[in-house]
Design a protein around this motif. Sequence first.
Motif, PDB file in Angstrom:
ATOM      1  N   VAL A  17      -2.832 -62.362  69.862  1.00 33.99           N
ATOM      2  CA  VAL A  17      -1.654 -62.830  69.140  1.00 33.99           C
ATOM      3  C   VAL A  17      -0.671 -61.684  68.922  1.00 33.99           C
ATOM      4  O   VAL A  17       0.548 -61.856  68.989  1.00 33.99           O
ATOM      5  CB  VAL A  17      -2.049 -63.466  67.799  1.00 33.99           C
ATOM      6  CG1 VAL A  17      -0.817 -63.824  66.979  1.00 33.99           C
ATOM      7  CG2 VAL A  17      -2.885 -64.710  68.036  1.00 33.99           C
ATOM      8  N   ARG A  20       1.393 -61.336  71.855  1.00 32.17           N
ATOM      9  CA  ARG A  20       2.375 -62.418  71.970  1.00 32.17           C
ATOM     10  C   ARG A  20       3.661 -62.079  71.229  1.00 32.17           C
ATOM     11  O   ARG A  20       4.753 -62.558  71.584  1.00 32.17           O
ATOM     12  CB  ARG A  20       1.766 -63.707  71.415  1.00 32.17           C
ATOM     13  CG  ARG A  20       2.618 -64.945  71.603  1.00 32.17           C
ATOM     14  CD  ARG A  20       1.908 -66.157  71.028  1.00 32.17           C
ATOM     15  NE  ARG A  20       2.670 -67.393  71.248  1.00 32.17           N
ATOM     16  CZ  ARG A  20       3.634 -67.816  70.455  1.00 32.17           C
ATOM     17  NH1 ARG A  20       3.963 -67.107  69.395  1.00 32.17           N
ATOM     18  NH2 ARG A  20       4.280 -68.938  70.710  1.00 32.17           N
ATOM     19  N   LEU A  42       4.117 -73.414  58.240  1.00 35.31           N
ATOM     20  CA  LEU A  42       3.514 -72.239  58.881  1.00 35.31           C
ATOM     21  C   LEU A  42       3.470 -71.072  57.916  1.00 35.31           C
ATOM     22  O   LEU A  42       2.467 -70.343  57.840  1.00 35.31           O
ATOM     23  CB  LEU A  42       4.321 -71.872  60.137  1.00 35.31           C
ATOM     24  CG  LEU A  42       3.864 -70.617  60.897  1.00 35.31           C
ATOM     25  CD1 LEU A  42       2.442 -70.776  61.396  1.00 35.31           C
ATOM     26  CD2 LEU A  42       4.813 -70.313  62.050  1.00 35.31           C
ATOM     27  N   ALA A  46       0.259 -68.997  56.442  1.00 33.61           N
ATOM     28  CA  ALA A  46       0.182 -67.547  56.605  1.00 33.61           C
ATOM     29  C   ALA A  46       0.017 -66.856  55.257  1.00 33.61           C
ATOM     30  O   ALA A  46      -0.774 -65.916  55.115  1.00 33.61           O
ATOM     31  CB  ALA A  46       1.432 -67.038  57.322  1.00 33.61           C
ATOM     32  N   ARG A 170       6.006 -61.254  63.035  1.00 34.87           N
ATOM     33  CA  ARG A 170       5.797 -62.490  63.793  1.00 34.87           C
ATOM     34  C   ARG A 170       4.339 -62.628  64.210  1.00 34.87           C
ATOM     35  O   ARG A 170       3.727 -63.695  64.066  1.00 34.87           O
ATOM     36  CB  ARG A 170       6.713 -62.511  65.019  1.00 34.87           C
ATOM     37  CG  ARG A 170       6.828 -63.896  65.664  1.00 34.87           C
ATOM     38  CD  ARG A 170       7.804 -63.845  66.829  1.00 34.87           C
ATOM     39  NE  ARG A 170       9.105 -63.363  66.412  1.00 34.87           N
ATOM     40  CZ  ARG A 170      10.045 -64.121  65.868  1.00 34.87           C
ATOM     41  NH1 ARG A 170       9.825 -65.408  65.686  1.00 34.87           N
ATOM     42  NH2 ARG A 170      11.207 -63.607  65.504  1.00 34.87           N
ATOM     43  N   THR A 173       2.222 -63.376  61.161  1.00 27.34           N
ATOM     44  CA  THR A 173       2.354 -64.760  60.701  1.00 27.34           C
ATOM     45  C   THR A 173       1.406 -65.684  61.459  1.00 27.34           C
ATOM     46  O   THR A 173       0.667 -66.482  60.855  1.00 27.34           O
ATOM     47  CB  THR A 173       3.803 -65.238  60.880  1.00 27.34           C
ATOM     48  OG1 THR A 173       4.658 -64.443  60.071  1.00 27.34           O
ATOM     49  CG2 THR A 173       3.941 -66.704  60.471  1.00 27.34           C
ATOM     50  N   TYR A 174       1.430 -65.610  62.783  1.00 29.23           N
ATOM     51  CA  TYR A 174       0.569 -66.483  63.577  1.00 29.23           C
ATOM     52  C   TYR A 174      -0.913 -66.156  63.351  1.00 29.23           C
ATOM     53  O   TYR A 174      -1.752 -67.057  63.251  1.00 29.23           O
ATOM     54  CB  TYR A 174       0.915 -66.350  65.057  1.00 29.23           C
ATOM     55  CG  TYR A 174       2.239 -66.975  65.422  1.00 29.23           C
ATOM     56  CD1 TYR A 174       2.482 -68.326  65.196  1.00 29.23           C
ATOM     57  CD2 TYR A 174       3.266 -66.214  65.972  1.00 29.23           C
ATOM     58  CE1 TYR A 174       3.704 -68.903  65.511  1.00 29.23           C
ATOM     59  CE2 TYR A 174       4.492 -66.783  66.297  1.00 29.23           C
ATOM     60  CZ  TYR A 174       4.701 -68.129  66.057  1.00 29.23           C
ATOM     61  OH  TYR A 174       5.901 -68.705  66.359  1.00 29.23           O
ATOM     62  N   PHE A 178      -3.514 -68.864  61.597  1.00 26.47           N
ATOM     63  CA  PHE A 178      -4.735 -69.246  62.307  1.00 26.47           C
ATOM     64  C   PHE A 178      -5.963 -68.888  61.488  1.00 26.47           C
ATOM     65  O   PHE A 178      -6.902 -69.686  61.349  1.00 26.47           O
ATOM     66  CB  PHE A 178      -4.784 -68.547  63.663  1.00 26.47           C
ATOM     67  CG  PHE A 178      -6.165 -68.483  64.265  1.00 26.47           C
ATOM     68  CD1 PHE A 178      -6.745 -69.610  64.818  1.00 26.47           C
ATOM     69  CD2 PHE A 178      -6.887 -67.300  64.244  1.00 26.47           C
ATOM     70  CE1 PHE A 178      -8.029 -69.568  65.348  1.00 26.47           C
ATOM     71  CE2 PHE A 178      -8.170 -67.239  64.775  1.00 26.47           C
ATOM     72  CZ  PHE A 178      -8.738 -68.377  65.324  1.00 26.47           C
TER      73      PHE A 178
END
Length: 591
Positions: A17, A20, A42, A46, A170, A173-174, A178
Amino acid sequence: MIAVFAVAPVVVITLLVGLRGVAAMRTTSDFLVASRRVSPLLNSAAVSGEYLSAASFLGVAGLVVKDGMGALWYPVGFTAGYVAMLVLVAAPMRRSGAVTVPDFAEARLASTPLRKLAAVTVLVVAGLYLVPQFRTAGLVLSVVSDSPYWVGVVIAAVVVSVTLALGGMRAATYVQAFQFCFKLLLFIVPAIWLLLQVGPQVRHEAVHPVPFTHFSHDTAVDFDLEVTLLLDEPLTVRTGDGRSLTIPAGEYRVADGSTLVFPAGAAVPGVRGGAAPGGPDWSRPLLDVNDADHPLLGTWAVLVATMFGTMGLPHVLMRLHTSPDGRAARRTAAITVGLLGVFYLFPGVYGTLAKVLVPQLYLSGATDTAVVALPSQVDTGSTGTVFTALLTAGAFAAFLATSLGLLLVVAGAISHDLVPGGLARLRFTVVAAAAVVVLLALPSVKLDAGVLVTWGFTVAASTFCPLLVLGIWWPRLTAPGAIAGVAAGLLASAGAIAVALFGPPLSGLPALLIAQPAPWSIPLAFVTMVGGSLFGRPPAWSSAAMLRLHLRERPGFDHRRSRPPARDLGHSSWSARRSSAARRVIRRLGR
């Protein structure tokens, strides 16, 4: 082998991630606040993933084993803090257009010294919060495998620093969103399995606790920390290599790294600074901090620190700035309350079961490992091994998710607020800060993760909470008053923590007020900030600064383009745009 199967997938997914996020990394805003484009759902996932740290995933259950049912006040304070944040802070903080808490301080009061002081405070709070994350990562990995303590500490530091250096906010956050879903699943499913597996007798003992006074069977206790045992009469035990050892009555110091096997029927020794699980004090729904014999005040001290500290946590406040606007920031806080409420239904399940199944952990001081120790006590076969691996993976995800946010605010405080620089400096600072935290975490194995995290909340509550509440809701706040209040809160709370760590042993009420200074350090900061401000006058442009915090944004409003420098907040173009409704807002706030 359990550690490899548990930790490796979490590490690999986190790094992927992070990769990414590289493509979207172009500016400081991208790195620190993900260009302010994170949706409320989201973002709330997070925030929850970031907030549910080692202290939540493992620490609350461990505190229940160690301190009793009163420890369940910790999650009450954690969650209530978000309600206060929702009402008082979320939307105005986002409307400020700031990137960090020190950035907000300068934007509101146009004071560079205040910004620097706030940045130093961020480093203190983040340090107190980061060290227990890395410390518990090393401790848990050493429990479920044969690896040394430092291995887990280094793994956590490497994964977190590489992920942030590659992808910034960013990527964080993801990863955190998750990992929240991952942690929630891996916390709830094993809890249900344990309740079904243990049977009615254990469930009855869990809700009707019996004092842990004698060992029901031969019990091996691994002392990862140095512990002083208190014995009323001599006791014969076996060492890890099978030798017989007779411990005399009185105090006996067990060295860290030792293993003692206590025979069935033997009396359970006392532990200096602790009480055996299951007794009357353990069952009482209050916290007697440091055995001060002031349980009601101790409970209020923890509640005040955790609730008001949540409002001032810099890594949580930075997340508000990733929202598109103030309304989205408020929605993020509201959804977060619900997500945290679901999670905090289950630490008590693990804590009460651990009191029945692994009460000996209180002897070794390793109560933080109670959650991962439970499955093997219920099932010694492959099923128990699988659930141990799942809980270990969830725990490691908790360390990583929280560490990502904390390390990010440390990098922001250093390379955005203290010594401003570009992306390259931010990335270097992330790696350097992680290395420093590793050096602090290595000798911190003897400290309780829950205590360290609560101290972090206490410092935040004593500094940023008054700054935010008064800065958002009191037009008469001045820069000198804010500086005096933040400095007083920081010196009071950090000084009390230093005395608790390095000072002489205390007892009674002084021990409580030093170990949990929030009941007096927070009022001190508020009074100092208000008193210092009353001796001066706010500048003319402070009304414009207040307006920006409380007026709803226009459709398509972009803070990045419209936000003036702090020194220009009183410019005539801003004054000319005040409507009659805006003037009424200022008059109401000034009453």
